[in-house]
Scaffold this motif. Structure first.
Motif, mmCIF file in Angstrom:
data_model
loop_
_atom_site.group_PDB
_atom_site.id
_atom_site.type_symbol
_atom_site.label_atom_id
_atom_site.label_comp_id
_atom_site.label_asym_id
_atom_site.label_seq_id
_atom_site.Cartn_x
_atom_site.Cartn_y
_atom_site.Cartn_z
ATOM 1 N N ASP A 60 -10.026 -17.338 -34.511
ATOM 2 C CA ASP A 60 -10.694 -17.356 -35.806
ATOM 3 C C ASP A 60 -11.795 -18.415 -35.769
ATOM 4 O O ASP A 60 -11.493 -19.596 -35.535
ATOM 5 N N PRO A 61 -13.070 -17.996 -35.902
ATOM 6 C CA PRO A 61 -13.577 -16.685 -36.300
ATOM 7 C C PRO A 61 -13.763 -15.741 -35.115
ATOM 8 O O PRO A 61 -13.683 -16.152 -33.968
ATOM 9 N N THR A 64 -10.139 -11.981 -35.527
ATOM 10 C CA THR A 64 -8.983 -12.188 -36.396
ATOM 11 C C THR A 64 -8.044 -10.990 -36.435
ATOM 12 O O THR A 64 -6.952 -11.091 -36.992
ATOM 13 N N SER A 68 -5.291 -15.109 -36.736
ATOM 14 C CA SER A 68 -6.137 -15.871 -37.647
ATOM 15 C C SER A 68 -5.608 -17.289 -37.730
ATOM 16 O O SER A 68 -4.524 -17.589 -37.234
ATOM 17 N N THR A 90 -13.835 -19.396 -29.488
ATOM 18 C CA THR A 90 -13.965 -18.599 -30.697
ATOM 19 C C THR A 90 -15.211 -17.721 -30.540
ATOM 20 O O THR A 90 -15.944 -17.816 -29.566
ATOM 21 N N GLY A 106 -19.000 -12.222 -35.072
ATOM 22 C CA GLY A 106 -18.296 -13.294 -35.764
ATOM 23 C C GLY A 106 -19.155 -14.128 -36.689
ATOM 24 O O GLY A 106 -18.628 -14.921 -37.476
ATOM 25 N N GLU A 109 -18.516 -13.984 -40.569
ATOM 26 C CA GLU A 109 -17.353 -14.691 -41.097
ATOM 27 C C GLU A 109 -17.696 -16.138 -41.440
ATOM 28 O O GLU A 109 -17.219 -16.676 -42.429
ATOM 29 N N VAL A 110 -18.508 -16.752 -40.586
ATOM 30 C CA VAL A 110 -18.890 -18.151 -40.797
ATOM 31 C C VAL A 110 -19.941 -18.259 -41.893
ATOM 32 O O VAL A 110 -19.784 -19.026 -42.864
ATOM 33 N N TYR A 125 -11.693 -24.757 -43.309
ATOM 34 C CA TYR A 125 -11.068 -23.435 -43.406
ATOM 35 C C TYR A 125 -10.173 -23.316 -44.644
ATOM 36 O O TYR A 125 -10.216 -22.296 -45.349
#
Length: 475
Positions: A60-61, A64, A68, A90, A106, A109-110, A125
């Motif tokens: 994660d990220p 996932t 996760s 990651t 990814g 997600e961030v 997180y």
């Protein structure tokens, strides 16, 4: 409030009453039927510092669907772990570089959580996802940008995230999850970046964690098993070449290098000699290298495929001998979640790695303690005390904290509500005698990729306590 009557302190043998005044409701997990309050007869159970693992992959990220932060943290708590170090592979890689391309794998997600690099995302997180994780964690930054092995990462991209840097400017989450190590785990630091990475490690004081193995071809250990399977083999000296190279560099630079998942007799011999020379070298191995040889591939298939690969039976025995004589400093899981669909692709295509957090203690206890190689106390040192110190943390000194405890009914009472630093008291309750069957379907991890399913093992964590609060129970 939970009171455990007549529990034994791991390194003194004293029987005490343990009082856990609170359950951390936001983080608390338990197996079906477990208790979180009341009194428990803990006769025969052991109280120890919480386990620590400086080698986990939570995906994660970026991946996932495999694991996760939430499921990985739950797996850690279930396994008795109170602190872990998250590796940098990651997606995107944990290199501190600002993400500018939202189409990168990814990246959404961030960026979607309001962050522009992976370190900041993982440090925040919990508030970003409105969760409370039942494990402490530190972060390991990439040795090379993008883990591509072409250019060492720039400390200016991540120095601010380190422990001890600008602490007055950081919020509590940044302080709780610092960058404490550097690695390109998944592959060794490349020759073209090694000198720069060593310079960065020396300049910043970060521990260099080295994946001490490199090969361009092969999928399993080179030997009779690889030939029987018809699969290209990986010679054992692929590990030794990295170990020998890095020992020479440590001698030259005085940089502390920690070798991950060492698996061969020849590598242990080299590390043994380096330690005798007084070089700043430490190493770990993993439960699977103690319990399995490459012959396990014939039974478990790709569930036993990993990197470094499972080695010969002679290497497995040499790994145990290296634990017995102290060459191995600690045990780490290399918890590496994958889907079963990925693992079914065959030896050439299936990803490397197995999960390990939830059965590590039982597997190690069965092999090492039941096998007569080490004591219960030594196993706790290898899984709790030594890895905590490697990560820069102080394991709970239960005997010292008991010094001023009151005696009740002939036993001292260890009340976690009255200790001097309750916020930093992390513990695990162990049943060192119980036999149980590993059932991956009951794991808290998302993943099921383990060869240990169906194994009968001994010893199990029954409760995990972080900051003097109960976060996991199977009591």
């Amino acid at each position: 409030m939970l009171t455990l009557r007549n529990i034994t302190v791991w390194n003194t043998g004293e029987a005490i009453d343990l009082v856990v005044p609170e359950t951390d409701g936001a983080r608390f997990l338990r197996d079906e039927g477990a208790v979180s309050e009341g009194e428990v007869d803990a006769t025969g159970l052991t109280l120890a510092p919480g386990f620590a693992d400086p080698h986990v992959h939570f995906r994660d990220p970026g991946q996932t669907y495999k694991e996760s932060m939430v499921s990985g943290a739950a797996a850690a708590a279930s396994g008795g772990y109170t602190n872990v170090l998250i590796m940098p592979n990651t997606v995107p890689a944990m290199d501190g570089v600002t993400i500018t391309d939202p189409t990168r794998a990814g990246a959404a997600e961030v960026l979607g959580r309001g962050f522009d690099d992976v370190i900041d995302f993982l440090q925040h997180y919990e508030p970003a996802h409105d969760v409370s994780l039942p494990v402490r964690y530190d972060l390991c930054v990439c040795a090379s940008k993008g883990r591509a092995g072409r250019e060492a990462t720039d400390p200016e991209d991540w120095r601010w995230y380190m422990r001890g840097v600008a602490e007055g400017e950081k919020d509590s989450f940044q302080l709780a999850h610092p960058v404490t190590a550097i690695s390109d785990d998944g592959s060794a630091v490349t020759p073209e970046t090694l000198d720069d990475v060593l310079r960065v490690a020396k300049e910043t004081g970060l521990l260099l964690i080295e994946h001490c193995e490199h090969h361009d071809t092969g999928a399993v250990n080179d030997g009779p098993v690889s030939r029987e399977l018809g699969v290209p083999g990986i010679p054992e000296d692929t590990e030794l070449r990295i170990v020998s190279r890095d020992i020479a560099k440590s001698r030259e630079t005085s940089v502390h290098i920690h070798f991950q998942h060492v698996s061969t007799a020849i590598s242990f011999d080299a590390i043994r000699k380096a330690k005798a020379e007084g070089l700043p070298i430490t190493c770990e191995t993993a439960p699977h290298y103690l319990a399995l040889s490459d012959e396990a591939l014939l039974e478990y298939g790709t569930l036993a495929k990993m990197n470094p690969p499972l080695r010969s039976e002679a290497d497995r025995r040499a790994t145990i001998e290296a634990i017995e004589d102290g060459t191995v400093d600690l045990l780490a899981t290399d918890h590496a979640p994958h889907t079963l669909e990925e693992k079914e692709r065959g030896f050439l295509e299936a990803p490397n790695g197995i999960i390990g957090l939830e059965c590590a203690y039982g597997v190690c206890h069965k092999v090492l303690v039941d096998g007569g190689h080490i004591s219960d106390a030594r196993l706790i040192e290898l899984m709790a005390v030594a890895p905590s110190r490697l990560m820069g943390h102080d394991p709970a000194d239960i005997a010292a904290m008991l010094a001023d405890s009151a005696h009740t009914g002939g036993r001292r009472t260890f009340d976690l509500g009255t200790v001097e630093h309750p916020e930093s008291t992390d513990l695990v309750v162990l049943d060192t005698k119980t036999t149980w069957t590993v059932d991956p379907e009951r794991f808290h991890s998302k993943a099921r990729n383990t060869p240990f399913g169906g194994w009968d093992v001994t010893g199990r964590p029954l409760a995990t306590i972080i900051g003097s609060k109960l976060v996991f129970s199977r009591l």
